[in-house]
Design an enzyme around this catalytic site. Sequence first.
Site, PDB file in Angstrom:
ATOM      1  N   ASP A 428       0.799  -1.228   0.000  1.00 13.63           N
ATOM      2  CA  ASP A 428       0.000   0.000   0.000  1.00 13.63           C
ATOM      3  C   ASP A 428       0.830   1.275   0.000  1.00 13.63           C
ATOM      4  O   ASP A 428       0.349   2.317  -0.441  1.00 13.63           O
ATOM      5  CB  ASP A 428      -0.950   0.001   1.198  1.00 13.63           C
ATOM      6  CG  ASP A 428      -2.095  -0.994   1.007  1.00 13.63           C
ATOM      7  OD1 ASP A 428      -2.428  -1.289  -0.150  1.00 13.63           O
ATOM      8  OD2 ASP A 428      -2.645  -1.493   2.012  1.00 13.63           O
ATOM      9  N   TYR A 512      -9.932  -0.653   2.908  1.00 12.56           N
ATOM     10  CA  TYR A 512      -9.415  -0.570   4.280  1.00 12.56           C
ATOM     11  C   TYR A 512      -9.004   0.854   4.645  1.00 12.56           C
ATOM     12  O   TYR A 512      -8.551   1.621   3.794  1.00 12.56           O
ATOM     13  CB  TYR A 512      -8.203  -1.486   4.462  1.00 12.56           C
ATOM     14  CG  TYR A 512      -8.534  -2.823   5.102  1.00 12.56           C
ATOM     15  CD1 TYR A 512      -8.923  -2.896   6.428  1.00 12.56           C
ATOM     16  CD2 TYR A 512      -8.450  -4.009   4.383  1.00 12.56           C
ATOM     17  CE1 TYR A 512      -9.219  -4.106   7.033  1.00 12.56           C
ATOM     18  CE2 TYR A 512      -8.746  -5.234   4.968  1.00 12.56           C
ATOM     19  CZ  TYR A 512      -9.128  -5.278   6.298  1.00 12.56           C
ATOM     20  OH  TYR A 512      -9.422  -6.483   6.882  1.00 12.56           O
TER      21      TYR A 512
END
Length: 788
Positions: A428, A512
């Site tokens: 990420d 998320y």
Amino acid sequence: MASTQEKATHCCIPKTNDDIKNNKAPRPPPPSSSTKVLQNWSVALVSGSNPSEDTISKRASMATLIRPVEPISDPPATNTTTSKGISIMPRAQTSHPLDPLSAAEISVAVATVRAAGKTPEVRDSMRFIEVALVEPEKHVVALADAYFFPPFQPSLIPRTKGGPVIPSKLPPRQARLVVYNKRSNETSIWIVELSEVHAATRGGHHRGKVISSKVVPDVQPPMDAMEYAECEAVVKDFPPFREAMKKRGIEDMDLVMVDPWCVGYHSDADAPTRRLAKPLIFCRTESDCPIENGYARPVEGIHVLVDMQNMVVIEFEDRKLVPLPPADPLRNYTAGETRGGVDRSDVKPLQIIQPEGPSFRVSGNFVEWQKWNFRIGFTPREGLVIYSVAYVDGSRGRRPIAHRLSFVEMVVPYGDPNEPHYRKNAFDAGEDGLGKNAHSLKKGCDCLGYIKYFDAHFTNFTGGVETIENCVCLHEEDHGILWKHQDWRTGLAEVRRSRRLTVSFICTVANYEYGFFWHFYQDGKIEAEVKLTGILSLGALQPGETRKYGTTIAPGLYAPVHQHFFVARMDMAVDCKPGEAFNQVVEVNLKVEEPGKNNVHNNAFYAEEELLKSELQAMRDCDPLSARHWIVRNTRNVNRTGQLTGFKLVPGSNCLPLAGSEAKFLRRATFLKHNLWVTPYSREEMHPGGEFPNQNPRVGEGLATWVKQNRSLEEADIVLWYVFGVTHIPRLEDWPVMPVERIGFMLMPHGFFNCSPAVDVPPSATDLELKDTDIATKPIQNGIIAKL
């Protein structure tokens, strides 16, 4: 990154900015012109309620009790010379060498690089992935802190015969740009020098100076939000995709969500010669809910591969018709009736009030609080960065602890071997950028109390400058008991409440959310914490199907098992001034004494220390059975008992990858194989998996390669790389939105102080009132004392 003006989020008390600006409370003297002390605080006092306008008015009047904090003043701006005839800086530089790039500096850097393009075609095809500050050498930072920026600290510069030579100005700031050429599929890195006149120019009439540029072969840079949006539109307009959705009963493309995921690297087909994405498909349910949870209906069986360079679908196959899961009545998470539910009615307002204002002081990006001081930074990739962490320790003065703290990478591998889940192993930070995906806290007040916000600036894909307002939150939190003891003979007690200073930001990467926090405590501890929340990444099941690689959440819905790993990079400087390399790392394990004459009662245990002398020896894992931890010590400084001063790294809960040694994602994430890595400082070693993990075909790039040099660590400028993770076996209670799960670690003083640094924390006002009333008037009610 810049400090915000006085801004209030929806949960903050004042109805307008004027509520704070018209504050009639006593004000401190105005700051000098050379350093603007920005007191743009927001006051967020209420949690868990929706106050009426009358209530807001009352709380707004309460906010008038709060007075601004005392600014850090500059000395008067004068032209002076030393006794040696050396000219001293007549005023502070406008930007500290560690301040994040301003919006103007980013604009000038982009314009400079674009103008350097050889042809109009090259210039038009430039896409700007990242523009970030080139962080200067440590001696430049020391020079700035010593003579150019308050609170001026000349002790940072080593003493030399005849006194230090003070330059009239600091070196120009520089920007580093990662540029993707959409026409040639090449990635290049540019270094641009910025002068103050350039930084102050917003119109782009002035350009910086290109210091260097180079093409980096065989890589793909991180993806950009603009690319994701364009990819979604391309897929939804692709006729075979529309036909496949029609087979599943969906004709309204506005209901369809296309989440592009980087392909990773599983075979030569994923090589970085092409810029690729494999999207995951979801479909919202038609409803009146303002935020319809589209992740509740995953679309499976459709294979899509997108060429992100040319933005075309290059592979498409409707492999298996998996029915869409039925609409789950529990899928949504908005308030009350909008989700088809009822909210609790017994949550009363919780007020956080600091009538005298906060205990911290801020000048630009420099923060002082409870003997701590540090600088706040921000990058598009890492997000929040903490620089120059130090503690003011009485007569010993300012004592450095760390030069730079940040979260440099995170990896989320999934444990389902089925399509498409086996490909879900997101980097990420390296593939998307934590900073570029950060939230504006105006869209949800995540902090309470007296808040100081900071903005963040970054470039978008086409080179425009975007600002995330209220991106970083700085505030104090009550943290329960700091310490307490009651004398059983007299019944007298002393207790202190703990508070901590919290610096944080929150980002969203697809489904998320991750909150990244650095907490500073009054007893000298530093805590790093990550809070995980958001929505599970789900898969669809055939009627009657179950899978052992996840948890069934609702009919036709299951959540695969997965792990979240984070890497904290800590450039330590325990009791080291800039330029000093006097740190070492010791591993401590608790040992049980063997039975014998030294352990006749079989109760003995002790701490055994081992010096980690080299990089290969310092590849270590957590061991809770031996209470394993690591101490960074200064090899030249001792405390009052003659022991070396240090700070210890105390692990929290942790794990290692639950995957075979040949797992494809471990090619790019070899650094996950150990919880701790230690390296000597090198300016170029910033990213544990290499700078470009997206579609990276090289095995073990980054940390695993660097440590093969096996450099000495016995006395060095130490960098700790701590890898910590959580294994997520989804629960029904994680649906529809996951309650926060916390994970992190602690940096604790270990022989750094001569006694508890928290012993001088004063009693709270309520404690003093109780002592004045209760102790003087009430007899001691203590059974033991009565017997005595």
